[in-house]
Design a protein around this motif. Sequence first.
Motif, PDB file in Angstrom:
ATOM      1  N   LEU A 285       7.965  -9.949  -6.172  1.00 38.68           N
ATOM      2  CA  LEU A 285       6.898  -8.989  -5.858  1.00 38.68           C
ATOM      3  C   LEU A 285       7.393  -7.952  -4.850  1.00 38.68           C
ATOM      4  O   LEU A 285       7.066  -6.763  -4.939  1.00 38.68           O
ATOM      5  N   GLU A 286       8.199  -8.410  -3.870  1.00 35.85           N
ATOM      6  CA  GLU A 286       8.722  -7.464  -2.878  1.00 35.85           C
ATOM      7  C   GLU A 286       9.708  -6.490  -3.509  1.00 35.85           C
ATOM      8  O   GLU A 286       9.822  -5.340  -3.064  1.00 35.85           O
TER       9      GLU A 286
ATOM     10  N   VAL B  27       9.379  -5.274  -6.512  1.00 38.46           N
ATOM     11  CA  VAL B  27       8.534  -4.240  -7.124  1.00 38.46           C
ATOM     12  C   VAL B  27       8.000  -3.299  -6.045  1.00 38.46           C
ATOM     13  O   VAL B  27       7.915  -2.082  -6.236  1.00 38.46           O
ATOM     14  N   SER B  28       7.665  -3.876  -4.886  1.00 37.75           N
ATOM     15  CA  SER B  28       7.179  -3.047  -3.779  1.00 37.75           C
ATOM     16  C   SER B  28       8.247  -2.037  -3.354  1.00 37.75           C
ATOM     17  O   SER B  28       7.928  -0.884  -3.020  1.00 37.75           O
TER      18      SER B  28
ATOM     19  N   ASN C 178       8.137   0.619  -5.731  1.00 34.39           N
ATOM     20  CA  ASN C 178       6.958   1.445  -5.462  1.00 34.39           C
ATOM     21  C   ASN C 178       7.220   2.455  -4.335  1.00 34.39           C
ATOM     22  O   ASN C 178       6.635   3.538  -4.331  1.00 34.39           O
TER      23      ASN C 178
ATOM     24  N   GLY D 286       4.863  -7.917   4.635  1.00 36.61           N
ATOM     25  CA  GLY D 286       4.681  -7.721   3.194  1.00 36.61           C
ATOM     26  C   GLY D 286       3.945  -6.450   2.786  1.00 36.61           C
ATOM     27  O   GLY D 286       3.819  -6.173   1.603  1.00 36.61           O
ATOM     28  N   TYR D 287       3.444  -5.686   3.774  1.00 31.85           N
ATOM     29  CA  TYR D 287       2.799  -4.430   3.400  1.00 31.85           C
ATOM     30  C   TYR D 287       3.872  -3.457   2.905  1.00 31.85           C
ATOM     31  O   TYR D 287       4.992  -3.441   3.392  1.00 31.85           O
TER      32      TYR D 287
ATOM     33  N   SER E 177      -1.310  -9.660   2.192  1.00 28.58           N
ATOM     34  CA  SER E 177      -0.131  -8.937   1.681  1.00 28.58           C
ATOM     35  C   SER E 177       0.286  -9.484   0.321  1.00 28.58           C
ATOM     36  O   SER E 177       0.724  -8.726  -0.542  1.00 28.58           O
TER      37      SER E 177
ATOM     38  N   LEU F 130      -1.952  -7.748  -2.096  1.00 31.30           N
ATOM     39  CA  LEU F 130      -1.524  -6.354  -2.284  1.00 31.30           C
ATOM     40  C   LEU F 130      -0.292  -6.289  -3.182  1.00 31.30           C
ATOM     41  O   LEU F 130      -0.197  -5.437  -4.073  1.00 31.30           O
ATOM     42  N   LEU F 131       0.656  -7.194  -2.939  1.00 29.15           N
ATOM     43  CA  LEU F 131       1.888  -7.185  -3.732  1.00 29.15           C
ATOM     44  C   LEU F 131       1.593  -7.492  -5.198  1.00 29.15           C
ATOM     45  O   LEU F 131       2.138  -6.849  -6.099  1.00 29.15           O
TER      46      LEU F 131
ATOM     47  N   THR G 281       1.930  -4.714  -8.288  1.00 33.31           N
ATOM     48  CA  THR G 281       2.917  -5.055  -9.313  1.00 33.31           C
ATOM     49  C   THR G 281       2.253  -5.031 -10.681  1.00 33.31           C
ATOM     50  O   THR G 281       2.715  -4.354 -11.602  1.00 33.31           O
TER      51      THR G 281
ATOM     52  N   TRP H  45       1.267  -1.869 -12.847  1.00 34.26           N
ATOM     53  CA  TRP H  45       2.201  -1.247 -13.790  1.00 34.26           C
ATOM     54  C   TRP H  45       2.051  -1.867 -15.172  1.00 34.26           C
ATOM     55  O   TRP H  45       2.052  -1.165 -16.189  1.00 34.26           O
TER      56      TRP H  45
END
Lengths: 262, 231
Positions: free
Chosen positions: A64-65, A67-68, A71, A255-256, B73, B76-77, B81, B84
């Motif tokens: 997930l990070e 993908v962040s 982003n 994680g933000y 968080s 949010l992640l 993700t 998309w």
Amino acid sequence: MVRRRPTSLFRPLGGVDQRVLKRQSQLVTQLNRRGVLRGAVSLGALTMLTGCDISDDEQVRGALEAVSALNNKVQAALFDPNKLAPTYAVDQVLKPPRYNAYYPVDKVRPIDLTTWQLAVTGLVQDQRPWRPADFATMPQREDIIRHVCVEGWDYIGQWSGVPLRAFLEKVGADLTARYVGFKCFDGYTSSIDMAAALHPQTLLATHYAGEPLGDPFGAPVRLRTAIKLGYKNPKWITEILVSNTWRNGYWEDRGYNWFGGI
Amino acid sequence: MRLANRDGTKRLHPWPVRVMHWVNAIAVIMMVGSGWRIYDNDPIFTQINFPVPVTLGGLPSLAYHLHGDGGFSNALLWHFTFMWLLVLNGVGYVAYGLITGRFRRMWWPIRPREVVAAVIDALHLKLDHEDVTTYNAVQKAMYVGVLTALIVIVAAGAAIWKPVQLHWLVALFGGFQGARLVHFLAMVAIVAFMTIHVILALLVPRTIKAMVFGGPRVPASQPTAHLMAGE
């Protein structure tokens, strides 16, 4: 492909930084190999079993990070440095502003303005520290802009102070550097991309609604930018660091999304 | 890509429809679960909260222990993700529905009088499910409605994500909180649809089988046959 158009006044000459992605390339590799498989299997389990949440699985979080991090790049491409955020009327301004930090308002420690100074470090020519009175000698700007918190709340605020761009020019900062980082009196940290730092609505704010900032709102100087989420607006700034080295921040470490553009 | 057979028939649900249907189901579930956790941080309606177990974002105590944040968080992640997956899959689905004529063939026309009649029939438990290849007026309205809700929720989500870069879109929703409200209400519509959709599918399991294996063969009608044959 996010190399920026060179036509803008506000864009850094060096283009968009590839290092954020490089730093995350390990994560991206994991995403390609085990991450997707594991994620897919875990996802199947998740959708069948409510309450069985894989969010804190290390591999899942890593994917997930990654993908962040992608982003960040998408947002940098979407960001138009020439576009001004909407501004609002004086009678829409919330007074006082909404308090927000990673601790309750009664834990705010007042700053001693007689000894306070702002360190200026990194790729700058003039590293002399700044005192509160120094900001009054600089060109001022006021913006009545919307504060948008990642949680979903918002308010209209009337901020004035020194454009960060003017400050960076004054201290002889390398405006082609990638990042401007901030350290705060309460241990908070954050960093923004140079394109955001040079945006006209990015201020080192010293006043709110015409009054000097109160203790809970970042006195004597805080960042206030119209183009980032609230957590990208550090308060009680004690150090400004111009650098090509990417640094995360307090919430970003948790994680933000680092770019946090709006 | 040949979807039509030599005998001029094709599956009721060709494979792209089936793949995109189930990908969409996963994406929507993940977006709703993570969205509920995000919502809980700053509820629009103070009396409406989503219990942690039905949200996506991890056990708050564990999440806090691991990375100093109680799962917000994580949510949010997840949200940023799977957006998309939702959007890319949705664009593919809408393009497919328009290009192949599937939308027009399956969902059109919707006549208000037929919708009313079908609702009355449904209330009398008289709806005919023998033929899964055609939709009644209520089904058509529901499918068009949920697709509209999905488009609206994506637009409102974009406005919330980029209220400065897309401030014209924010204005369209009557401001930032207006966009949040529309985002929330579209979620309610989608969840309501899914609830009814799943219940009815379970009542008529042949529909589920059709969405997995393709269902009965139907005439590859115009204009699908031309497009699919690559003419």
